[in-house]
Design a protein around this motif. Sequence first.
Motif, PDB file in Angstrom:
ATOM      1  N   UNK A  36       4.470  16.764  48.894  1.00 30.55           N
ATOM      2  CA  UNK A  36       5.424  16.829  50.003  1.00 30.55           C
ATOM      3  C   UNK A  36       5.216  18.105  50.805  1.00 30.55           C
ATOM      4  N   UNK A  37       5.007  19.215  50.108  1.00 28.83           N
ATOM      5  CA  UNK A  37       4.806  20.480  50.805  1.00 28.83           C
ATOM      6  C   UNK A  37       3.534  20.437  51.655  1.00 28.83           C
ATOM      7  N   UNK A  38       2.478  19.910  51.089  1.00 32.87           N
ATOM      8  CA  UNK A  38       1.202  19.874  51.815  1.00 32.87           C
ATOM      9  C   UNK A  38       1.260  18.949  53.036  1.00 32.87           C
ATOM     10  N   UNK A  39       2.100  17.935  52.980  1.00 34.73           N
ATOM     11  CA  UNK A  39       2.264  17.060  54.161  1.00 34.73           C
ATOM     12  C   UNK A  39       2.981  17.787  55.281  1.00 34.73           C
ATOM     13  N   UNK A  40       3.715  18.839  54.946  1.00 31.46           N
ATOM     14  CA  UNK A  40       4.359  19.673  55.967  1.00 31.46           C
ATOM     15  C   UNK A  40       5.488  19.008  56.705  1.00 31.46           C
ATOM     16  N   UNK A  41       6.113  18.030  56.101  1.00 26.98           N
ATOM     17  CA  UNK A  41       7.193  17.317  56.761  1.00 26.98           C
ATOM     18  C   UNK A  41       8.520  18.031  56.486  1.00 26.98           C
TER      19      UNK A  41
END
Length: 228
Positions: A36-41
């Motif tokens: 979730x963090x890497x998707x930056x949403x």
Amino acid sequence: MTVSITGQDAAVLGGQGSILLRQRRDHADLDAMMNRYLRGQGTTRELDDLWQDIVQLVFSHAFAEETVLWPLLRRVCADGEALTARVEQEHQAINELVARIEHSPQDDRRDEWIRQAFALISQDIRDEEDELLPCLRDTQSDRQLQRIGAAWEAVRATAPTHPHPRVSRRPPGNALSGLPLSAFDRVRDLLPATGAAGRRAALLVGGVAAAAAALVLARMAARRRPDR
């Protein structure tokens, strides 16, 4: 032959409450949060909060492993010393990298360091599920796995939640440091993380809590010391 605990059903891993299921659940939560963090949403604040959730889970989880699981693995696994030493090195590298991130919030390299930390955490998960934890399945009964799980959960619930690179990775050093460090960290977690004022308040109140916990430890040790 060593069989990874990844993908195994609950019955094979010792039933509900087994340390193997508890470990795998935390690993799955970490995987989901890192993705979730890497998707930056989300907003900057939401991503900062998510990062803090990841940090808190990583370090409470690892402290409980080092206190409860790795000493057991060194006793019951033929290559337990070598395996736990390797994972302890991974934990130390994660400690040092996350401490750098926490101490340099405005550094342009922060995003790069976070990605490096996630890569180390993912490698640590694989090593644990593929090599260390299967040894517990091979050597412990279902009831023993559930008892180990309860002990691990109790330690995790009161463990430090931030990096402390200078603390020993092994008992008794880590256990003796655990109470004051946990008090310090958990007070920090309750205070605002943004702004110089918030950071100063966290350090001040956390330091008081840590000093109080250290005093309790000292008094307990004094009561246990035999009279001369």
